[in-house]
Design a protein around this motif. Structure first.
Motif, PDB file in Angstrom:
ATOM      1  N   LEU A  43       0.830  -1.201   0.000  1.00  0.00           N
ATOM      2  CA  LEU A  43       0.000   0.000   0.000  1.00  0.00           C
ATOM      3  C   LEU A  43       0.867   1.255   0.000  1.00  0.00           C
ATOM      4  O   LEU A  43       0.595   2.214  -0.744  1.00  0.00           O
ATOM      5  N   LEU A  44       1.914   1.258   0.807  1.00  0.00           N
ATOM      6  CA  LEU A  44       2.832   2.404   0.839  1.00  0.00           C
ATOM      7  C   LEU A  44       3.442   2.648  -0.540  1.00  0.00           C
ATOM      8  O   LEU A  44       3.507   3.794  -1.011  1.00  0.00           O
ATOM      9  N   GLU A  45       3.895   1.590  -1.176  1.00  0.00           N
ATOM     10  CA  GLU A  45       4.519   1.731  -2.498  1.00  0.00           C
ATOM     11  C   GLU A  45       3.535   2.290  -3.515  1.00  0.00           C
ATOM     12  O   GLU A  45       3.880   3.152  -4.338  1.00  0.00           O
ATOM     13  N   THR A  46       2.290   1.816  -3.456  1.00  0.00           N
ATOM     14  CA  THR A  46       1.261   2.325  -4.369  1.00  0.00           C
ATOM     15  C   THR A  46       0.952   3.784  -4.080  1.00  0.00           C
ATOM     16  O   THR A  46       0.785   4.595  -5.012  1.00  0.00           O
ATOM     17  N   MET A  47       0.888   4.138  -2.813  1.00  0.00           N
ATOM     18  CA  MET A  47       0.579   5.518  -2.431  1.00  0.00           C
ATOM     19  C   MET A  47       1.688   6.478  -2.855  1.00  0.00           C
ATOM     20  O   MET A  47       1.425   7.630  -3.223  1.00  0.00           O
ATOM     21  N   ILE A  48       2.926   6.024  -2.811  1.00  0.00           N
ATOM     22  CA  ILE A  48       4.053   6.861  -3.271  1.00  0.00           C
ATOM     23  C   ILE A  48       3.910   7.158  -4.763  1.00  0.00           C
ATOM     24  O   ILE A  48       4.075   8.298  -5.211  1.00  0.00           O
ATOM     25  N   THR A  49       3.574   6.127  -5.527  1.00  0.00           N
ATOM     26  CA  THR A  49       3.367   6.299  -6.973  1.00  0.00           C
ATOM     27  C   THR A  49       2.219   7.265  -7.253  1.00  0.00           C
ATOM     28  O   THR A  49       2.325   8.155  -8.109  1.00  0.00           O
ATOM     29  N   LEU A  50       1.104   7.087  -6.529  1.00  0.00           N
ATOM     30  CA  LEU A  50      -0.063   7.941  -6.726  1.00  0.00           C
ATOM     31  C   LEU A  50       0.220   9.378  -6.320  1.00  0.00           C
ATOM     32  O   LEU A  50      -0.185  10.327  -7.002  1.00  0.00           O
ATOM     33  N   ALA A  51       0.918   9.551  -5.196  1.00  0.00           N
ATOM     34  CA  ALA A  51       1.234  10.899  -4.715  1.00  0.00           C
ATOM     35  C   ALA A  51       2.113  11.637  -5.721  1.00  0.00           C
ATOM     36  O   ALA A  51       1.909  12.827  -5.997  1.00  0.00           O
ATOM     37  N   TYR A  52       3.093  10.934  -6.268  1.00  0.00           N
ATOM     38  CA  TYR A  52       3.979  11.537  -7.271  1.00  0.00           C
ATOM     39  C   TYR A  52       3.173  11.944  -8.505  1.00  0.00           C
ATOM     40  O   TYR A  52       3.353  13.046  -9.055  1.00  0.00           O
ATOM     41  N   GLU A  53       2.258  11.062  -8.923  1.00  0.00           N
ATOM     42  CA  GLU A  53       1.444  11.340 -10.103  1.00  0.00           C
ATOM     43  C   GLU A  53       0.515  12.533  -9.882  1.00  0.00           C
ATOM     44  O   GLU A  53       0.275  13.318 -10.814  1.00  0.00           O
ATOM     45  N   LEU A  54       0.023  12.706  -8.643  1.00  0.00           N
ATOM     46  CA  LEU A  54      -0.928  13.768  -8.338  1.00  0.00           C
ATOM     47  C   LEU A  54      -0.258  15.061  -7.869  1.00  0.00           C
ATOM     48  O   LEU A  54      -0.936  16.050  -7.600  1.00  0.00           O
ATOM     49  N   GLY A  55       1.064  15.036  -7.769  1.00  0.00           N
ATOM     50  CA  GLY A  55       1.775  16.218  -7.297  1.00  0.00           C
ATOM     51  C   GLY A  55       1.627  16.455  -5.812  1.00  0.00           C
ATOM     52  O   GLY A  55       1.746  17.589  -5.331  1.00  0.00           O
ATOM     53  N   LYS A  56       1.372  15.394  -5.059  1.00  0.00           N
ATOM     54  CA  LYS A  56       1.231  15.487  -3.605  1.00  0.00           C
ATOM     55  C   LYS A  56       2.560  15.139  -2.935  1.00  0.00           C
ATOM     56  O   LYS A  56       3.500  14.662  -3.587  1.00  0.00           O
ATOM     57  N   ASP A  57       2.611  15.359  -1.618  1.00  0.00           N
ATOM     58  CA  ASP A  57       3.814  15.050  -0.847  1.00  0.00           C
ATOM     59  C   ASP A  57       4.024  13.538  -0.801  1.00  0.00           C
ATOM     60  O   ASP A  57       3.232  12.813  -0.209  1.00  0.00           O
ATOM     61  N   PHE A  58       5.070  13.072  -1.450  1.00  0.00           N
ATOM     62  CA  PHE A  58       5.375  11.637  -1.409  1.00  0.00           C
ATOM     63  C   PHE A  58       6.615  11.353  -0.553  1.00  0.00           C
ATOM     64  O   PHE A  58       6.922  10.187  -0.268  1.00  0.00           O
ATOM     65  N   LEU A  59       7.316  12.414  -0.139  1.00  0.00           N
ATOM     66  CA  LEU A  59       8.544  12.212   0.632  1.00  0.00           C
ATOM     67  C   LEU A  59       8.260  11.610   2.003  1.00  0.00           C
ATOM     68  O   LEU A  59       9.012  10.750   2.475  1.00  0.00           O
ATOM     69  N   SER A  60       7.177  12.048   2.645  1.00  0.00           N
ATOM     70  CA  SER A  60       6.834  11.494   3.955  1.00  0.00           C
ATOM     71  C   SER A  60       6.495  10.013   3.848  1.00  0.00           C
ATOM     72  O   SER A  60       6.828   9.208   4.728  1.00  0.00           O
ATOM     73  N   LEU A  61       5.818   9.639   2.749  1.00  0.00           N
ATOM     74  CA  LEU A  61       5.513   8.222   2.519  1.00  0.00           C
ATOM     75  C   LEU A  61       6.790   7.443   2.233  1.00  0.00           C
ATOM     76  O   LEU A  61       6.957   6.309   2.706  1.00  0.00           O
TER      77      LEU A  61
END
Length: 328
Positions: free
Chosen positions: A281-299
């Motif tokens: 789930l974390l790995e998927t959320m990092i991909t999604l956050a990057y795609e959406l321009g959201k903060d992915f560094l905390s993930l």
């Protein structure tokens, strides 16, 4: 407001909060426990010591004399939300007769709704007599003492499809579900929850495995609301369904919706980082956050932190995990 009135208001709020706190931690008597009644979610948490799977009632503020009137009012609102009475109602408004090849049976339409809620919160499922019969047998294996006074409608050699028999069973099954739900150990049991959710989940995951993501998503969104109400106090139980919804949204190119449900799943796992769904789930959320321009560094930091604490093991992707659910 003058100073005396302000102090009086604070004292009244403190006294009211104290009464709420006292009443929410009082254990019910044996007589009350045996009656069908609404359950207070804070009591559920107290009765279940498994900290990993429970939300912490003490997460809210505790009342004290240093709190301002505004803080006390906010505390009051939080307490009312957390200790809200939860109760489900079961209705069987209609039936239909199904003829399939050489078999013929009656399907009972079951509506499950939460008291005090609008129709938008109801869940609709269908079950046949043999489904109820299987549930009854399974519950007798585990709760024979609790079930000794439960009457189950017996099969008849003839007349099973007459209007009179069908109407009798509609009322009997409604009372049967109400009685089962009134007993806390049964309503929390996997067998009872599976009866109400498993057929739909099996259909949804079958669609997911077949690439029918729109159909799978439709079913999953229907069942997740019922799952949440049935497993209230054990949020980890709904993680697989939330993650399956993430997978469907992602494959349907709805990243924003996928991220929304992923956040819900992560919040359920905040104290269960060893759960099999956590890293995928974390790995998927990092991909999604990057795609959406959201903060992915905390993930990303959470992922790296987990990797430093755990031995490297093979981890399935979120989709690989999802397609393995409900495989016989």
């Amino acid at each position: 407001m003058d100073q005396d009135s302000h102090c009086t208001a604070e004292r009244e709020l403190l006294e009211a909060v104290s009464r709420i706190t006292t009443s929410s931690t009082t254990s019910p008597s044996d007589e009350e426990e045996n009656q069908p009644k609404a359950e207070i979610s804070c009591q559920m948490r107290k009765e279940n010591p498994e900290k990993d799977d429970m939300q912490d009632c003490s997460a809210t503020l505790s009342p004290n004399s240093s709190m301002t009137t505004k803080e006390l009012q906010e505390y009051w609102r939080n307490e009312k939300r957390q200790c809200k009475q939860i109760k489900l109602l079961f209705e069987i408004p209609s039936t239909r007769i199904v003829e399939h090849h050489l078999s013929k049976y009656v399907m009972y339409k079951i509506i499950v709704l939460q008291t005090g809620s609008f129709d938008s919160n109801k869940s609709v499922i269908e079950r046949r007599y043999s489904d109820f019969e299987k549930l009854h047998r399974n519950l007798l294996e585990e709760f024979s003492e609790e079930m000794e006074d439960v009457t189950f409608p017996k099969k008849t050699l003839t007349g099973n499809f007459t209007e009179e028999i069908i109407n009798e069973r509609k009322l009997a099954f409604k009372d049967y579900l109400r009685f089962l739900y009134s007993m806390k150990y049964i309503r929390r049991s996997k067998k009872f929850i599976d009866f109400l959710t498993r057929p739909e989940l099996q259909e949804a995951y079958g669609c997911l495995r077949g690439g029918q993501y729109t159909k799978a998503l439709e079913i999953l969104l229907e069942v997740i609301g019922l799952q949440e109400r049935l497993t209230r106090g054990n949020p980890v139980a709904i993680v697989p369904t939330l993650c399956a919804i993430v997978v469907c949204h992602k494959d349907l190119e709805n990243p924003a919706s996928a991220f929304e449900y992923g956040e819900k799943a992560l919040s359920c796992l905040r104290v269960r980082t060893s759960h099999r769904y956590y890293i995928p789930l974390l790995e998927t959320m990092i991909t999604l956050a990057y795609e959406l321009g959201k903060d992915f560094l905390s993930l990303q930091e959470k992922l790296e932190e987990w990797k430093t604490k755990k031995d490297p093991i093979r981890v399935f992707t979120l989709k690989e995990l999802a397609v393995r659910e409900y495989v016989w």
